[in-house]
Design an enzyme around this catalytic site. Structure first.
Site, PDB file in Angstrom:
ATOM      1  N   LYS A 146     -44.138 -64.443  96.140  1.00  0.00           N
ATOM      2  CA  LYS A 146     -43.080 -63.846  96.956  1.00  0.00           C
ATOM      3  C   LYS A 146     -43.334 -62.345  97.111  1.00  0.00           C
ATOM      4  O   LYS A 146     -43.152 -61.772  98.192  1.00  0.00           O
ATOM      5  CB  LYS A 146     -41.709 -64.112  96.317  1.00  0.00           C
ATOM      6  CG  LYS A 146     -41.309 -65.573  96.420  1.00  0.00           C
ATOM      7  CD  LYS A 146     -40.209 -65.991  95.454  1.00  0.00           C
ATOM      8  CE  LYS A 146     -40.048 -67.518  95.510  1.00  0.00           C
ATOM      9  NZ  LYS A 146     -39.162 -68.058  94.480  1.00  0.00           N
ATOM     10  N   GLN A 151     -34.952 -66.427  90.108  1.00  0.00           N
ATOM     11  CA  GLN A 151     -35.966 -67.480  89.988  1.00  0.00           C
ATOM     12  C   GLN A 151     -35.504 -68.552  88.992  1.00  0.00           C
ATOM     13  O   GLN A 151     -35.129 -68.236  87.866  1.00  0.00           O
ATOM     14  CB  GLN A 151     -37.306 -66.856  89.543  1.00  0.00           C
ATOM     15  CG  GLN A 151     -38.462 -67.831  89.516  1.00  0.00           C
ATOM     16  CD  GLN A 151     -38.825 -68.392  90.897  1.00  0.00           C
ATOM     17  OE1 GLN A 151     -38.911 -67.648  91.865  1.00  0.00           O
ATOM     18  NE2 GLN A 151     -39.018 -69.692  90.987  1.00  0.00           N
ATOM     19  N   ASP A 183     -31.855 -67.545  99.222  1.00  0.00           N
ATOM     20  CA  ASP A 183     -32.375 -68.849  98.808  1.00  0.00           C
ATOM     21  C   ASP A 183     -31.523 -69.980  99.394  1.00  0.00           C
ATOM     22  O   ASP A 183     -31.932 -71.134  99.379  1.00  0.00           O
ATOM     23  CB  ASP A 183     -32.328 -68.953  97.268  1.00  0.00           C
ATOM     24  CG  ASP A 183     -33.713 -69.075  96.656  1.00  0.00           C
ATOM     25  OD1 ASP A 183     -34.663 -69.341  97.420  1.00  0.00           O
ATOM     26  OD2 ASP A 183     -33.828 -68.921  95.434  1.00  0.00           O
TER      27      ASP A 183
END
Ligand code: NAP
Length: 288
Positions: A53, A97, A120
């Protein structure tokens, strides 16, 4: 033989477009979009996802910050950090994460992220909007799969039978919803599904998100189907592979995504795209 659809190439096109948009902002001396990624602990796979990322942000000129916290970070500390980032006008996207250490409640953490910065697409508010077909941040992997299907030809989804293997909150359930919204007839299968092969053999579009190396071989697939392999696994030789046995599936399918270079790069490109969307929405609301 199937046509192999390289998500990596589609993702490169998308990132080139995002890069150009960010370069325009830069030229006008405007604030640049900023993504903050929080990683708890040193989980090797998570670290590699986070690095991917970070690389994508550098590639397109997006500002990014990785906040790495120790494995024994308390939930209250993480929630306080998220609260601070929610209030920070220079932050457009926040990503925690997963997976989190067991002592931290994942739901509480995902609920704490402001829905406007939830790039997300995991906040229940955004999931609810997706279920209702309202504009929102779509979860990155399902959004990336839809983008791949669009390139193959979106109009062909209408009336087609799509079968999804897997019912996770991050892949199986949302992709089923997006396919339904695109007028496919959707069947969701999982570990308790009886006669699963009989169902997958009826699929015009087969989405496989299981996490079992090469579980789905050619005998599961209807001649001419579109096969999307979401799995990211290591085989017995520690080689990266998907949930689909590519060699036997390739001779049955019309289109197939490989692993690597398939859905993985699309997921990251969609994260970048969601963050840029968050930035523009953020700028618009700041200007009143
Ligand atoms: P997950 O949460 O573990 O869910 C796996 C799903 O597969 C579950 O619904 C499970 O059924 C089902 N399943 C397990 N064994 C099965 C079997 N024998 N037959 C039929 N269904 C079975 O996994 P996930 O997070 O959705 O991820 C799936 C895979 O995609 C993993 O390899 C993951 O690494 C990969 N992934 C890739 C990306 C990417 O960007 N490329 C993103 C996310 C995930 P039950 O619900 O009944 O247990």
């Amino acid at each position: 033989m199937a046509e192999v659809i390289y998500g990596s190439e589609i993702a490169a096109d998308i990132k080139a477009d995002l890069k150009q948009q960010i370069a325009e902002l830069n030229k006008r001396n405007e604030r640049l979009p900023r993504l903050v990624v929080i990683l708890i602990g040193n989980h090797a796979a998570s670290l590699s996802y986070v690095k991917g990322k970070e690389r994508a942000c550098h590639e397109i000129g997006m500002e990014n910050e990785l906040i790495q916290l120790s494995e024994d970070t308390q939930e209250s500390e993480l929630l306080a950090l998220i609260d601070k980032l929610n209030q920070d006008a220079a932050v457009d996207g926040i990503l925690v994460q997963l997976p989190l250490p067991e002592h931290i409640n994942e739901s509480r953490v995902l609920y704490a992220i402001s829905p406007e910065k939830d790039v997300d697409g995991f906040h229940p508010y955004n999931i609810g909007r997706m279920m209702m077909g309202k504009p929102t941040f779509l979860p990155c992997t399902p959004k990336g799969i839809m983008e791949v299907l669009k390139r193959i030809s979106m109009k062909e989804l209408s009336g087609k039978h799509a079968v999804v293997i897997g019912r996770s909150n991050i892949v199986g359930k949302p992709i089923a919803q997006l396919l339904l919204a695109a007028n496919a007839t959707v069947t969701i299968t999982h570990s308790k599904t009886a006669n699963i092969k009989e169902i997958t053999k009826m699929a015009d579009i087969l989405i496989v998100a299981v996490g079992k190396p090469r579980m789905v071989d050619g005998s599961w697939i209807k001649e001419g189907a579109v096969v999307i392999d979401v799995g990211v696994n290591r085989d017995e030789n520690n080689k990266l592979c998907g949930d689909v046995d590519f060699a036997s599936a390739e001779s049955k399918a019309a289109y197939i995504t490989p692993v690597p270079k398939g859905i993985g790069p699309m997921t990251i490109a969609m994260l970048m795209s969601n963050t840029l969307d968050a930035y523009f929405a953020h700028q618009k609301s700041a200007q009143g």
